[in-house]
Design a protein around this motif. Structure first.
Motif, mmCIF file in Angstrom:
data_model
loop_
_atom_site.group_PDB
_atom_site.id
_atom_site.type_symbol
_atom_site.label_atom_id
_atom_site.label_comp_id
_atom_site.label_asym_id
_atom_site.label_seq_id
_atom_site.Cartn_x
_atom_site.Cartn_y
_atom_site.Cartn_z
ATOM 1 N N GLU A 77 -3.414 -64.703 4.212
ATOM 2 C CA GLU A 77 -2.701 -64.581 5.488
ATOM 3 C C GLU A 77 -1.768 -63.388 5.318
ATOM 4 O O GLU A 77 -1.654 -62.841 4.225
ATOM 5 C CB GLU A 77 -1.919 -65.865 5.804
ATOM 6 N N MET A 78 -1.122 -62.976 6.378
ATOM 7 C CA MET A 78 -0.339 -61.751 6.247
ATOM 8 C C MET A 78 1.145 -61.901 6.520
ATOM 9 O O MET A 78 1.890 -60.916 6.433
ATOM 10 C CB MET A 78 -0.948 -60.670 7.133
ATOM 11 N N THR A 79 1.580 -63.106 6.803
ATOM 12 C CA THR A 79 3.015 -63.284 7.022
ATOM 13 C C THR A 79 3.793 -63.050 5.729
ATOM 14 O O THR A 79 4.786 -62.315 5.724
ATOM 15 C CB THR A 79 3.313 -64.693 7.567
ATOM 16 N N PHE A 119 -12.080 -63.079 6.971
ATOM 17 C CA PHE A 119 -11.858 -63.158 8.417
ATOM 18 C C PHE A 119 -10.710 -62.224 8.785
ATOM 19 O O PHE A 119 -10.030 -61.686 7.919
ATOM 20 C CB PHE A 119 -11.538 -64.599 8.820
ATOM 21 N N TYR A 120 -10.540 -62.060 10.081
ATOM 22 C CA TYR A 120 -9.563 -61.068 10.561
ATOM 23 C C TYR A 120 -8.436 -61.740 11.327
ATOM 24 O O TYR A 120 -8.682 -62.615 12.153
ATOM 25 C CB TYR A 120 -10.267 -60.046 11.451
ATOM 26 N N GLN A 121 -7.258 -61.298 11.023
ATOM 27 C CA GLN A 121 -6.092 -61.818 11.734
ATOM 28 C C GLN A 121 -5.327 -60.681 12.378
ATOM 29 O O GLN A 121 -5.184 -59.606 11.788
ATOM 30 C CB GLN A 121 -5.144 -62.529 10.762
ATOM 31 N N PHE A 122 -4.836 -60.971 13.559
ATOM 32 C CA PHE A 122 -3.908 -60.054 14.219
ATOM 33 C C PHE A 122 -2.604 -60.822 14.336
ATOM 34 O O PHE A 122 -2.577 -61.914 14.897
ATOM 35 C CB PHE A 122 -4.413 -59.687 15.611
ATOM 36 N N GLY A 123 -1.545 -60.289 13.792
ATOM 37 C CA GLY A 123 -0.306 -61.048 13.810
ATOM 38 C C GLY A 123 0.888 -60.179 14.131
ATOM 39 O O GLY A 123 0.806 -58.951 14.106
ATOM 40 N N ALA A 124 1.975 -60.844 14.449
ATOM 41 C CA ALA A 124 3.216 -60.131 14.723
ATOM 42 C C ALA A 124 4.378 -60.948 14.172
ATOM 43 O O ALA A 124 4.325 -62.178 14.148
ATOM 44 C CB ALA A 124 3.385 -59.921 16.228
ATOM 45 N N GLU A 125 5.386 -60.240 13.693
ATOM 46 C CA GLU A 125 6.586 -60.910 13.191
ATOM 47 C C GLU A 125 7.804 -60.225 13.804
ATOM 48 O O GLU A 125 7.841 -58.995 13.901
ATOM 49 C CB GLU A 125 6.700 -60.798 11.658
ATOM 50 N N LEU A 126 8.736 -61.058 14.201
ATOM 51 C CA LEU A 126 9.992 -60.533 14.736
ATOM 52 C C LEU A 126 11.086 -61.021 13.797
ATOM 53 O O LEU A 126 11.320 -62.221 13.685
ATOM 54 C CB LEU A 126 10.197 -61.051 16.159
#
Length: 414
Positions: A77-79, A119-126
């Motif tokens: 995961e990318m978080t 698999f591919y993830q599109f994520g955003a973090e604020l």
RNA sequence: GCCGGGAUAGGGUAGCUUGGUUAUCCUAGGGGACUGUGGAUCCCCUGACUCGGGUUCAAAUCUCGGUCCCGGCCCCA
């Protein structure tokens, strides 16, 4: 014949074009919200993910020891990598920090519909503060992205993990039992949760309150029944979302998410058409930076399962039209082939996507090929036309043909 | 990890129950007919029984195992 590894996929040009297109849609939406793209390594120290998710994830991690004896894992995961990057190099940037990312992740799991090992993830973090504004912003971004893709049948459900955790603690549930109960509640398995709570000596009244809370599901109006700080908090989030025009969200205080580190608002989106693997998006507010050696900073974020959401769109019959190529240059005879190279080159230099026959085909076959590669126009280069310093431009959808001077060609096609 | 269903040219398929000619058809791809015009027609060509073992005179077909895919469970950060 060598096969691709289990749970991985090849993307052929048609599929890749479609994926890049929708990836671009997501990027665009994130940018319109003021988020900026980042990229982190595809592999990290395995420890990073263990700190985030606990050692039990090792089973599902692609992990190995490298030649320098380091424990490495492909990112699941990318978080965690994003927050690691924040702690390493961005902690003094002006807040809030709004970042997004897109890339592949890896999990060693049994593949099934909508679940792959790569698999591919599109994520955003604020990253910045714990407040309803940040949470609303993140939910609004997720909602806008799903909407921009054109998906119709989906639900976004917002919950609050803090209320439930507090309630369980007040009812005398020990910390080590919390996760197990939350898991049952997340799936609405009240029958299975009840005996555990009874064993722990939770009173009838407290149990009822817990079940009522997780059963709080519906439109924003159900929030009026939710007491306390969390209720006020979610009402603020809902209020802001309303002002932003975000309508397609529901409240579901039974949304629990898997992880311990979520601290407040949590949300999920699912596409019912997908069956068992229907969750297309998940997120919430959390703190992770302190685990990675930084100060505690509140963040909120989410990740979209890119493959799943594309699958859901496909099931809804949303079709992507391939772009094709602007022009295909066909020499009418071998004698003028040389002129054709010059023309295709001129078009390319002007940014007009163009191609020409490389197979030595005769005109009829070349036309056919132009059609099958989706050429918008065919440029016929022949002796007759060349004698007037012109070419014939054939519109492949209408079949209309026009004589165009070579000096005018670029302008004509632009 | 567990339960179940599958795998035949690049794609889609017939054949498998009841083993037996050169493995069916569609499509795609390459070439040709049409001698400067595509998505039409006709002709030719390329190309497949998932892999390995077993049974048998003979296996795409029966059998065992591996691999991969699909549906579901577990898990899902």
């Amino acid at each position: 014949m060598i096969q691709k590894p289990r749970g991985t996929r090849d993307f052929l040009p048609d599929e890749m074009e479609r994926r890049r297109h929708y990836e671009g849609v997501l990027r665009h939406v994130a940018e319109t919200f003021g988020f900026r793209e980042i990229a982190t390594p595809i592999f990290e120290e395995a420890e990073l993910f263990i700190l985030r998710s606990g050692s039990n994830i090792l089973n599902e991690l692609y992990a190995f020891r490298d030649k320098g004896d380091r424990e490495i894992a492909l990112r699941p995961e990318m978080t965690a990598p994003a927050i690691r990057m924040f702690v390493n190099s961005m902690s003094n940037e002006p807040k809030p920090i709004k970042m997004f990312y897109f890339g592949q992740c890896f999990r060693y799991e049994r593949p099934q519909s909508g679940r792959y090992r790569e698999f591919y993830q599109f994520g955003a973090e604020l990253i910045g503060n714990k407040n309803p504004e940040s949470d609303a912003e993140i939910i609004a971004l997720a909602a806008s992205m799903i909407k921009a893709l054109g998906l119709r049948d989906y639900r976004i459900r917002i919950g609050h993990i803090g209320v439930l955790r507090q309630k369980l603690a007040d009812a005398g549930v020990p910390k080590e039992k919390t996760a197990e109960i939350l898991q049952k509640l997340d799936k609405k398995l009240y029958d299975e949760a009840e005996p555990i709570l009874i064993d722990l000596g939770v009173s009838d009244l407290a149990r009822q309150e817990i079940f009522d809370l997780t059963g709080t599901v519906g439109g924003m109006e159900v929030l009026s029944n939710v007491p306390g700080e969390a209720g006020d908090y979610l009402r603020s989030v809902a209020e802001i979302l309303g002002r932003m025009g975000v309508r397609d969200v529901d409240i579901d205080l039974g949304v629990v998410r898997g992880l311990d580190y979520y601290t407040g608002m949590v949300f999920e989106a699912e596409a019912p058409a997908l069956g068992a693997e229907k969750q297309i998006c998940g997120g919430g507010s959390y703190t992770l930076s302190e685990l990675f050696g930084g100060e505690q900073v509140f963040s909120t974020g989410f990740a979209i399962g890119f493959d799943r959401i594309l699958l859901a769109m496909e099931k809804e019959g949303i079709e992507y039209g391939l772009r094709g190529i602007d022009a295909y240059v066909v020499p009418a005879s071998d004698a003028v082939r040389g002129e054709a190279y010059g023309i295709v080159s001129m078009l390319r230099d002007s940014g007009i996507s163009s191609d020409m026959d490389l197979m030595g085909r005769k005109m009829a076959k070349a036309m056919k090929h132009a059609s099958s590669v989706g050429a918008g126009k065919v440029i016929i280069v022949g002796e007759k036309e060349l004698s007037e310093r012109s070419v014939t431009v054939r519109d492949m959808s209408s079949g209309d043909q026009t004589l165009i001077r070579i000096s005018e060609l670029v302008r004509y096609l632009s």
